[in-house]
Write an enzyme that holds these catalytic residues in place. Structure first.
Site, PDB file in Angstrom:
ATOM      1  N   THR A 151      12.938  -7.174 -10.796  1.00 52.41           N
ATOM      2  CA  THR A 151      12.407  -8.532 -10.951  1.00 52.41           C
ATOM      3  C   THR A 151      11.198  -8.709 -10.038  1.00 52.41           C
ATOM      4  O   THR A 151      11.251  -8.379  -8.854  1.00 52.41           O
ATOM      5  CB  THR A 151      13.496  -9.570 -10.613  1.00 52.41           C
ATOM      6  OG1 THR A 151      14.595  -9.326 -11.490  1.00 52.41           O
ATOM      7  CG2 THR A 151      12.992 -10.984 -10.779  1.00 52.41           C
ATOM      8  N   CYS A 181       0.249   2.513  13.400  1.00 49.37           N
ATOM      9  CA  CYS A 181       1.416   3.296  13.018  1.00 49.37           C
ATOM     10  C   CYS A 181       1.742   4.350  14.072  1.00 49.37           C
ATOM     11  O   CYS A 181       2.892   4.655  14.318  1.00 49.37           O
ATOM     12  CB  CYS A 181       1.182   4.005  11.700  1.00 49.37           C
ATOM     13  SG  CYS A 181       0.362   2.976  10.526  1.00 49.37           S
ATOM     14  N   HIS A 238      -1.453  -7.717   2.424  1.00 46.71           N
ATOM     15  CA  HIS A 238      -1.460  -8.302   3.771  1.00 46.71           C
ATOM     16  C   HIS A 238      -2.652  -7.912   4.630  1.00 46.71           C
ATOM     17  O   HIS A 238      -2.847  -8.458   5.713  1.00 46.71           O
ATOM     18  CB  HIS A 238      -0.138  -8.013   4.505  1.00 46.71           C
ATOM     19  CG  HIS A 238       0.045  -6.606   4.987  1.00 46.71           C
ATOM     20  ND1 HIS A 238      -0.126  -6.262   6.303  1.00 46.71           N
ATOM     21  CD2 HIS A 238       0.381  -5.473   4.338  1.00 46.71           C
ATOM     22  CE1 HIS A 238       0.117  -4.956   6.447  1.00 46.71           C
ATOM     23  NE2 HIS A 238       0.422  -4.455   5.267  1.00 46.71           N
ATOM     24  N   GLY A 283       0.801  -1.214   0.000  1.00 45.86           N
ATOM     25  CA  GLY A 283       0.000   0.000   0.000  1.00 45.86           C
ATOM     26  C   GLY A 283       0.840   1.273   0.000  1.00 45.86           C
ATOM     27  O   GLY A 283       0.523   2.238  -0.711  1.00 45.86           O
TER      28      GLY A 283
HETATM   29  C1  LIG Z   1      -5.172   3.024   4.617  1.00 47.79           C
HETATM   30  C2  LIG Z   1      -3.805   2.441   4.508  1.00 47.79           C
HETATM   31  N1  LIG Z   1      -3.015   2.801   3.487  1.00 47.79           N
HETATM   32  C3  LIG Z   1      -1.778   2.309   3.332  1.00 47.79           C
HETATM   33  C4  LIG Z   1      -1.264   1.409   4.229  1.00 47.79           C
HETATM   34  C5  LIG Z   1       0.121   0.880   4.020  1.00 47.79           C
HETATM   35  O1  LIG Z   1       0.062  -0.397   3.416  1.00 47.79           O
HETATM   36  P1  LIG Z   1       1.340  -1.369   3.457  1.00 47.79           P
HETATM   37  O2  LIG Z   1       1.467  -1.852   4.856  1.00 47.79           O
HETATM   38  O3  LIG Z   1       0.982  -2.471   2.495  1.00 47.79           O
HETATM   39  O4  LIG Z   1       2.504  -0.578   2.983  1.00 47.79           O
HETATM   40  C6  LIG Z   1      -2.033   1.003   5.329  1.00 47.79           C
HETATM   41  C7  LIG Z   1      -1.485   0.085   6.357  1.00 47.79           C
HETATM   42  O5  LIG Z   1      -1.720   0.242   7.544  1.00 47.79           O
HETATM   43  C8  LIG Z   1      -3.346   1.529   5.465  1.00 47.79           C
HETATM   44  O6  LIG Z   1      -4.134   1.181   6.483  1.00 47.79           O
END
Ligand SMILES: Cc1ncc(COP(=O)(O)O)c(C=O)c1O
Length: 378
Positions: free
Chosen positions: A232, A320, A196, A66
């Site tokens: 890759t 986070c 994930h 993400g």
């Molecule tokens: C809304 C949102 N965007 C982006 C991310 C980041 O995704 P990734 O952990 O795959 O980098 C998260 C992960 O907590 C998320 O909740």
């Protein structure tokens, strides 16, 4: 009960991935049969991801997750404007993958407007419309929030963007597998996906890029992913993402109804047994798996630790920000007072949680909070 942080990989996803670590280990750029086997698998995974969100296969760019998809979607559009000062509109409650990208873009001379949300966490459409300028190149507003689960009026925003010829990106990391996500129905140009969060492996994701969208690469290399994401390919991860997206789409109706049932039961039990509690976010426009609660005069971290001792995993604010012990930006943005913010828990349910676990959670919460309140000087 912390599925918004991550999820266990589905056994069907593991089975699909396993051969690509060992007997089918080819590099999809190689011309021999090992390579072609990998190239075929890559193209099947691309088709699965595309089908699950109503896109065409060549509109899918595989990424590492993400965060990378958000960066590529936003900075990839802005690169077009090199030398010019571009304007971006986003919301105050975006994930750091979007917010910190915007802060970086401001530091190199672009301009960003952060549109506020109301006390239920919904973006103000009129304010968003009013902030559009001549040089607005991109609007980025998340589909559903990772802390309070509010679902944004994406169709309304995409209509505004389309009328003005502005690209529109949405982060659908938390909405996939919980509510319908169809790129044409939503009307978006760019959409971020992470594996994930939907029972796929970590380190895999995708960016949907509508045909005709002029996107620039952030990295340079061997030309993979139409030159937009060279390197890759992570074939096992991509196969896992494809399978997880396929399963998420297949199971959407059943899983979302099931999770909403668990969610509503938990909310009911908490409100029946605990005083001075509030539900953050929108009552109806919320993800079926999200319960974000604030308990007055209790510390979120103490609740988290005590629940952990009982075998329950939850998060304070968002995963986070929880390490930083800073007040959640999202909860501050919806106008929650500090005494409630500090006692906030994000409970995010998943398809393998059971009603017995909900009962256990409700009982543990009641016990934990009454003990903490007895000890609290507040
Ligand atoms: C809304 C949102 N965007 C982006 C991310 C980041 O995704 P990734 O952990 O795959 O980098 C998260 C992960 O907590 C998320 O909740």
């Amino acid at each position: 009960m912390d599925h918004s942080a991550t999820t266990p990989v589905d056994p069907q996803v593991v089975d699909a991935m396993l051969p690509y670590f060992s007997e089918k280990f080819g590099n999809s750029s190689s011309l021999h049969s090992f390579g072609q086997e990998a190239a075929e698998a890559l193209s099947m995974a691309r088709q699965k991801v595309a089908d699950s969100i109503g896109a065409q296969a060549d509109e899918i760019i595989f990424t590492s997750g993400g965060t990378e998809s958000d960066n590529l979607g936003i900075r990839g559009i802005l690169h077009e404007c090199t030398g010019q000062k571009a304007h971006i509109i986003t919301s105050v409650i975006e994930h750091p993958a979007v917010l910190n990208t915007c802060i970086y873009l401001e530091s190199i001379g672009h301009e960003v407007t952060y549109v506020p949300v109301d006390d239920e966490g919904i973006i103000d459409l009129a304010e968003l419309e009013g902030s559009i300028k001549e040089n607005t190149s991109l609007i980025s507003v998340m589909h559903a929030n990772n802390e309070i689960g509010t679902i944004q009026p994406i169709r309304g925003i995409s209509k505004l963007a389309k009328d003005k010829g502005i690209y529109f990106h949405t982060d659908a990391v938390q909405s996939i597998g919980k509510i319908p996500v169809d790129v044409n129905d939503l009307g978006v140009d760019l959409l971020s996906v992470s594996s994930h969060k939907i029972h796929g492996p970590k380190g895999a994701g995708a960016l949907y890029v509508r045909e005709g969208t002029e996107l620039n690469a952030l990295m340079f290399g061997g030309g993979q992913e139409r030159n937009l994401r060279p390197g890759t390919e992570n074939i096992p991860g991509i196969i896992g993402l494809g399978e997880a997206m396929y399963l998420a789409a297949q199971r959407l109706d059943t899983d979302s109804k099931y999770m909403a049932g668990l969610r509503d039961s938990l909310i009911e039990k908490v409100f029946a047994s605990i005083d001075d509690v509030r539900l953050n976010g929108h009552a109806v426009k919320r993800l079926p798996n999200n319960v974000n609660l604030s308990f007055r005069s209790v510390e979120g971290e103490s609740m988290l630790m005590m629940l952990d001792l009982k075998g329950i995993a939850v998060s304070t604010g968002s995963a986070c920000s929880s390490r930083s012990l800073k007040a959640s930006r999202v909860l501050t943005s919806i106008g929650l007072s500090p005494d409630y913010i500090h006692g906030s828990l994000r409970i995010s349910l998943g398809r393998e949680n059971t009603m017995e676990e909900i009962d256990y959670m409700a009982a543990c919460l009641q016990e934990t909070i009454s003990r903490l309140r007895e000890m609290s000087a507040l």
